[in-house]
Design a protein around this motif. Structure first.
Motif, PDB file in Angstrom:
ATOM      1  N   GLU A   1     -10.495  26.443 164.438  1.00  0.00           N
ATOM      2  CA  GLU A   1     -11.325  26.985 165.499  1.00  0.00           C
ATOM      3  C   GLU A   1     -11.057  26.210 166.776  1.00  0.00           C
ATOM      4  O   GLU A   1     -11.031  24.971 166.779  1.00  0.00           O
ATOM      5  CB  GLU A   1     -12.809  26.905 165.121  1.00  0.00           C
ATOM      6  N   PHE A   2     -10.912  26.927 167.848  1.00  0.00           N
ATOM      7  CA  PHE A   2     -10.566  26.305 169.120  1.00  0.00           C
ATOM      8  C   PHE A   2     -11.691  25.377 169.592  1.00  0.00           C
ATOM      9  O   PHE A   2     -12.868  25.745 169.614  1.00  0.00           O
ATOM     10  CB  PHE A   2     -10.305  27.396 170.165  1.00  0.00           C
TER      11      PHE A   2
ATOM     12  N   PHE B   1     -10.151  16.070 163.480  1.00  0.00           N
ATOM     13  CA  PHE B   1      -9.425  16.274 164.723  1.00  0.00           C
ATOM     14  C   PHE B   1      -9.950  17.546 165.379  1.00  0.00           C
ATOM     15  O   PHE B   1     -10.677  18.335 164.757  1.00  0.00           O
ATOM     16  CB  PHE B   1      -7.914  16.372 164.480  1.00  0.00           C
ATOM     17  N   THR B   2      -9.545  17.774 166.634  1.00  0.00           N
ATOM     18  CA  THR B   2      -9.973  18.945 167.387  1.00  0.00           C
ATOM     19  C   THR B   2      -8.749  19.632 167.992  1.00  0.00           C
ATOM     20  O   THR B   2      -7.985  19.010 168.747  1.00  0.00           O
ATOM     21  CB  THR B   2     -10.951  18.542 168.508  1.00  0.00           C
TER      22      THR B   2
ATOM     23  N   TYR C   1      -3.079  26.727 162.101  1.00  0.00           N
ATOM     24  CA  TYR C   1      -2.862  27.550 163.309  1.00  0.00           C
ATOM     25  C   TYR C   1      -4.173  27.671 164.061  1.00  0.00           C
ATOM     26  O   TYR C   1      -5.227  27.919 163.482  1.00  0.00           O
ATOM     27  CB  TYR C   1      -2.359  28.937 162.941  1.00  0.00           C
ATOM     28  N   CYS C   2      -4.074  27.505 165.400  1.00  0.00           N
ATOM     29  CA  CYS C   2      -5.241  27.670 166.273  1.00  0.00           C
ATOM     30  C   CYS C   2      -4.993  28.884 167.159  1.00  0.00           C
ATOM     31  O   CYS C   2      -3.966  28.955 167.859  1.00  0.00           O
ATOM     32  CB  CYS C   2      -5.458  26.426 167.127  1.00  0.00           C
ATOM     33  N   PRO C   3      -5.907  29.867 167.149  1.00  0.00           N
ATOM     34  CA  PRO C   3      -5.688  31.087 167.945  1.00  0.00           C
ATOM     35  C   PRO C   3      -5.985  30.911 169.420  1.00  0.00           C
ATOM     36  O   PRO C   3      -5.810  31.857 170.189  1.00  0.00           O
ATOM     37  CB  PRO C   3      -6.660  32.082 167.304  1.00  0.00           C
ATOM     38  N   GLY C   4      -6.444  29.776 169.828  1.00  0.00           N
ATOM     39  CA  GLY C   4      -6.761  29.568 171.229  1.00  0.00           C
ATOM     40  C   GLY C   4      -8.201  29.938 171.544  1.00  0.00           C
ATOM     41  O   GLY C   4      -8.998  30.277 170.657  1.00  0.00           O
TER      42      GLY C   4
END
Length: 1128
Positions: free
Chosen positions: A737-738, A782-783, A809-812
């Motif tokens: 999650e972004f 982490f973030t 994977y981070c979708p932004g």
């Protein structure tokens, strides 16, 4: 009048108005009105009349006259019972006033018109005069009734501080104490009452007073507890406790009878007129009454005055005069209050008991000041009445007296020996315990002992001299106490004016000579003589010591009786050892020193300059630092990998023992190898992760650094506690999650000692990561702040975990909703095959948050579509068409139709799975770690989706399927475990012919596991040389063995044989024919095995072979190893 007849009226009265509506300043009027009304009704009980409103009920004078008649117990005249005019009302009231005046009650500022007019406050004042006169006090005393009541309450309620008739009674506690005094046991727990419960305390007290003491409730508990309570209301209620024949009245009378032990006293008035009982009470308390008991009972006033004067001496001040007490109409309240004061008086003691002798008259010496004391046990002891006399046979020493708080310290100096007596008098009377006798003895301080303490050898004579010149007479003697405690008299004789005692000690220890003069021990006594016996002292100590470590030798001198020892310690070269410490520890002495060199050390000990048993004592000293322990096996390593360390103990002459155990205490086996250097190598395999303990012992002690605690890690023991399946997308990536913290929890309890570290690579490089490691667990947090793939690398002790890195994977960031950014992808959105599930994806990752809705419309019927959300605002849509045909696909994003819709989908017939063919080298199996490939041909079967899965006994493998578009698909997979695998290949979900395929996977080649041994690897003579050697490939995995030998003239033929195809042992032979050096290369799958290449030297003569071995430091006789030949 009963309790339920009493009520709480709040009448509207002339001059006052409605009392219930008045402010706090008139609350006392309301309380007083209710209290006085209840009191009046108590008096009118026999007449059958009652009052409710004092302002109006007395206006016609009828009830007022009835009240006066009830109080005076007589008819006072003719009364108009039903007055018809104001004049008749005034006459009735006047009749009552005249009767009141006849009883000597003076009324001021009130007339009959005030009563008829209903002036409430004046009526209340009138009633107070009646209460005061007829219930509280006859006013025959000069003391006010209020003062007399307060005096009585203070005398009987000694545990409570009473100072008024209002606030001191509000909490009800004093009322409970009063009830308990009047009738003990009625309210025994009154001290535990809480002041804040004042209303309840008052209610309970009034109930007890009514039930047990017949005290009427003329006042309510609420009024009694009120801060507005007035004195007159309180005194009215409290008067029921001390008026004549009240509970307090009889409690006071009963105390008098108990104090005087008589029942002849029946009242608190006329029985006291002659003053006899007053004098009796004073006398019973220890007071001194003039002329008692011979008093003239006809002299009433004189006797009363004697009692009053004697009472003053006891601290009781009078409340009435002698004449008032002698008056037959004496006020009972005044007399009752006065007599109650005697209850607080502490009784005085008799003259003979006022002082107590406190004497310890032992060892009184002539000419020496002696002391004793007199304890003052009464409060009125006077100095002038105390007298002390000391009487001897011919003298009377003067006694000095020092008066203190409660004691008299007395001292005197006897001037003669013999019997004496101490006499103590008080006011001419000898006290109890007097006289006391004592005996004065001669002064033993003039006797002088000339012999001081000393030492003596057992069996020798020792003399004690005593100078008696300072005393003219008296008996002197000596007592001898042995170390065992036996006591006997020492024989004495006179020599030159001195008394001499002599004895021979028979055992070691302290002998005490006690000198007594006239039975008293003289100054300087006892004389202590320390007897010693050298033969009973002995020394012990270790035979072995260590350089730099303290050695302790023990000297037991207690049995010898003396610790006067000397110590000498010498080293190997007879050099004196410095820094020798001698410590006394009870009956032994410890000789402590730390040798600084190896070799023999000698300890010598003497007692009184004579050598004791056990001396000299010798000790061999070794240097523990000469033993070295080194190697990685002492610090740690990896589980299941061989660890080793070396112990070098050359020159110590002591055997080394090694013990290895795991963290759970299990003993670990090890191999021990003697190295050519003389050191010893130890090898062991840690089969468990965790901390181990290695004890390297030199004899019964640890060598330097031992025990060692190596730690072995096992990265496979790190397990991820989080279930990531629900957090992964279809590409097996963890969905992040972004701009939100992501945490991963790990269990490290089975990984052994180590440190977890983490490195995360994002789209723009490394991102910050925090690792929180505890005892058996760790957390990585982490973030993600950028769109794209993130690679999470996890390390244990700097070694990456087997399944690291994790792909995420981070979708932004969340985007605004835009339906034009929705994409529909996948073959299922274009075409499908009948009865085969088709799939397409609605991708709204760039379209912002939305809900996907799909409708598939056919010519005849609509087709059901299963829509399931996947990660990143995407939805997987599946459907199965039972028949071929055409359909229109409508896709909505939060009720908005996606641009491009409807999509046209064509459904064709399903292919024939029986015509699918699978070929390729991969079907023959392979080696772990090497890729296998398979070719799937679907040209004859028709179009269809190829899927593949491969599973072993432990885990599943990833299968990569590539379709070239021409009906050929390639399947690739890489097995990681050497075991049987099953490959399942499906065509549109149906199993293809031959599936599942069995794949046999072998171990990869591991040359390190190959072992080569045998006589063919050793140097030797060509005539008798045995050239066989064995190659053991167990555990080395699948591979090819290659053996090449290069002799003095080049390559050499090698013969290799094994018993069966599956045998892992290969026997090799090469039969050399010339002397020289042979190089033997042994390779497994092209890689040298441990020890390869081997160098072998072959000789023709014994001399050349012997010279070669001597250069190598080896022995020809022990060279041949027959065990190898037997094994082969």
């Amino acid at each position: 009048m009963s309790d339920n007849q009493r009520h709480d009226p709040s009448p509207s009265l002339p001059g006052v108005g409605n009392l219930s509506a008045k402010g706090p300043e008139d609350t006392w009027v309301q309380i007083q009105h209710k209290t006085f009304s209840n009191w009046v009704n108590e008096q009118l009980t026999t007449s059958g009349r009652t009052v409710d409103n004092l302002a109006t009920d007395f206006c016609d004078g009828v009830k007022l006259v009835a009240l006066i008649e009830a109080l005076q117990f007589r008819k006072i005249g003719r009364v108009y019972t039903k007055p018809r005019s104001r004049i008749q009302m005034l006459q009735n009231v006047q009749l009552a006033f005249e009767a009141i005046a006849e009883d000597q009650i003076r009324l001021v500022n009130i007339g009959n018109e005030d009563v008829v007019n209903g002036n409430l406050k004046l009526v209340l004042g009138l009633l107070w005069h009646l209460i005061l006169r007829y219930q509280i006090s006859s006013s025959k005393s000069k003391a006010p009734p209020k003062k007399l009541m307060m005096a009585w309450f203070k005398s009987v309620l000694t545990d409570i501080n009473i100072g008024n008739f209002t606030t001191d009674w509000n909490d009800g506690i004093a009322l409970h104490a009063l009830i308990e005094y009047c009738k003990p046991g009625t309210s025994p727990d009154w001290r535990s009452l809480r002041p804040q419960d004042k209303v309840e305390n008052c209610r309970r007290a009034m109930q007890l007073a009514k039930q047990h003491l017949n005290v009427p409730k003329v006042i309510s508990p609420e009024d009694f507890a009120s801060s507005a309570l007035d004195e007159l209301s309180a005194m009215t209620y409290l008067s029921y406790f001390l008026k004549k024949d009240s509970p307090g009245y009889y409690s006071t009378l009963n105390w008098v009878c108990r104090q005087l032990r008589t029942t002849a006293i029946s009242n608190l008035s006329t029985d006291w007129n002659d003053g006899f009982y007053l004098c009796s009470i004073v006398h019973s308390l220890g007071g001194e009454v003039s002329g008692w008991p011979n008093v003239d009972r006809n002299d009433h006033v004189g006797n009363c005055q004697k009692g009053i004067d004697a009472a003053k001496a006891l601290g009781v001040e009078p409340l009435l005069t002698a004449a008032e007490m002698a008056d037959p109409s004496v006020d009972q309240l005044a007399l009752m209050a006065y007599i109650s004061k005697f209850q607080k008086v502490t009784p005085r003691k008799a003259k003979a008991e006022k002082l107590v002798m406190n004497c310890t008259l032992s060892r009184i010496k002539e000419g020496t000041r002696a002391t004793f004391s007199l304890d003052i046990v009464d409060v009125d002891v006077a100095k002038g009445k105390t007298k002390v006399e000391i009487r001897g046979s011919s003298t009377q020493p003067r006694c000095e007296m020092k008066w203190k708080d409660k004691v008299v310290e007395c001292s005197f100096v006897p001037t003669e020996t013999g019997e004496h007596q101490i006499h103590v008098y008080y006011d001419g009377e000898e006290i109890l315990g007097s006289p006391m006798s004592f005996k004065a003895t001669p002064d033993a301080s003039r006797v002088n002992i000339k012999t001081s303490e000393g030492e003596c050898r057992v069996g020798d004579a020792y003399k004690v001299l005593v100078d008696l010149a300072g005393v003219a007479e008296g008996e002197c003697m000596m007592e001898l106490t042995a170390p065992s405690g036996d006591i006997r008299t020492v024989g004495c004789n006179m020599e030159h004016g001195n008394m001499v005692g002599s004895f021979h000690p028979t055992e070691p220890g302290n002998w005490k000579v006690t000198v007594l003069f006239e039975g008293q021990e003289v100054q300087g006594s006892p004389v202590t003589v320390r007897a010693y016996d050298v033969d009973k002292a002995w020394m012990s100590g270790p035979q072995q010591g260590f350089v730099g470590e303290r050695s302790i030798f023990t000297v037991n001198w207690k049995a010898a009786g003396s610790d006067d020892i000397s110590v000498n310690v010498t080293g190997p070269n007879s050099d004196v050892v410095r820094d020798v410490e001698v410590v006394n520890n009870g009956g032994v002495k410890e000789i402590r020193f730390a040798p600084q060199e190896t070799g023999r050390h000698t300890v010598r000990v003497k007692l009184k300059n004579k050598q004791i048993r056990g001396s000299p004592c010798q000790m061999e000293v070794f240097d523990p630092n000469s033993i070295t322990v080194m190697g990685d096996g002492l610090s740690g390593g990896v589980k299941a990998e061989e660890a080793h360390f070396i112990v070098d103990s050359r020159g110590t002459g002591v055997d080394i023992t090694v013990h290895i155990e795991s963290k759970n205490g299990t003993k670990i086996d090890y191999q021990r190898y003697n190295l050519p250097s003389g050191a010893t190598e130890y090898r062991y395999i840690p089969h468990l992760a965790g901390a181990y303990r290695i004890d390297v012992m030199w004899g019964d002690r640890h060598v330097s650094g031992s025990p060692f605690f190596p730690g072995f890690t096992d990265r496979s023991g790190v397990t991820l506690l989080d279930d990531l399946e629900d957090r992964k997308d279809e590409q097996d990536r963890i969905a992040l999650e972004f701009n939100k913290v992501t945490t991963l929890d790990f269990d490290t309890s089975n990984a052994g000692p180590g440190r977890m570290t983490c490195e995360i690579l994002g789209p723009l490089g490394k991102i910050p990561v925090h690792v929180n490691q505890k005892q058996e667990e760790a957390t990585v947090s982490f973030t993600a702040k950028h769109e794209g793939d993130h690679y999470i690398h996890i390390y244990w002790s700097d070694v990456p975990l087997e399944w690291s890195p994790l792909l995420a994977y981070c979708p932004g960031p969340i985007l605004p909703v835009d339906v034009t950014k929705v994409h529909v992808v996948g073959n299922g959105a274009v075409s499908a095959r009948a009865t085969v599930q088709a799939e397409f994806v609605v991708d709204g990752k760039k379209a912002g948050p939305g809900v996907c809705r799909v409708r598939m419309q056919g010519v005849r019927d609509n087709l059901a579509v299963d829509v399931k959300p996947i990660k990143y605002d995407r939805y997987r849509c599946t459907y199965t068409s039972p028949n071929p045909g055409g359909f229109l696909l409508y896709v909505y994003w939060s009720d908005d139709l996606v641009p491009g819709c409807p999509f046209k989908i064509t459904v064709t017939p399903k292919g024939d799975v029986s015509k699918v063919k699978v070929t390729g080298e991969g079907l023959r199996g392979g080696i772990a770690g090497q890729e296998l490939t398979f070719l799937v041909n679907t040209k004859e079967a028709g179009p269809g989706e190829i899927t593949a899965t491969c599973t072993g006994t432990r885990q599943s493998l990833n299968c990569d399927v590539m379709d070239d578009g021409s009906g050929l698909s390639t399947v690739r997979l890489t097995p990681v475990e050497a075991e049987k695998h099953l490959l399942q290949i499906r065509y549109d979900g149906a199993t293809v012919p031959g599936s599942p395929f069995v794949l046999r996977i072998g171990e990869p080649p591991n040359p390190a596991k190959v072992k080569v041994f045998g006589p063919g690897l050793d140097d030797g003579l060509i005539q008798v040389y045995e050239s066989k050697f064995l190659v053991d490939t167990h555990g080395a995995g699948a591979g090819q063995l290659a053996v090449k030998i290069k002799g003095p003239k080049g390559g050499f033929k090698v013969d290799m044989r094994r018993e069966g195809q599956s045998d892992r042992n290969i026997l090799c032979r090469y039969d050399p024919t010339e002397q020289g050096q042979y190089i033997i290369n042994v390779r497994w799958s092209g890689v040298h095995v441990p020890g390869s290449p081997f160098e072998v030297n072959i000789f023709e003569s014994h001399d050349s072979f012997r010279d070669f071995l001597q250069q190598q430091g080896r022995d020809l006789e022990n060279h041949n190893d027959l065990e190898w030949r037997e094994d082969i």
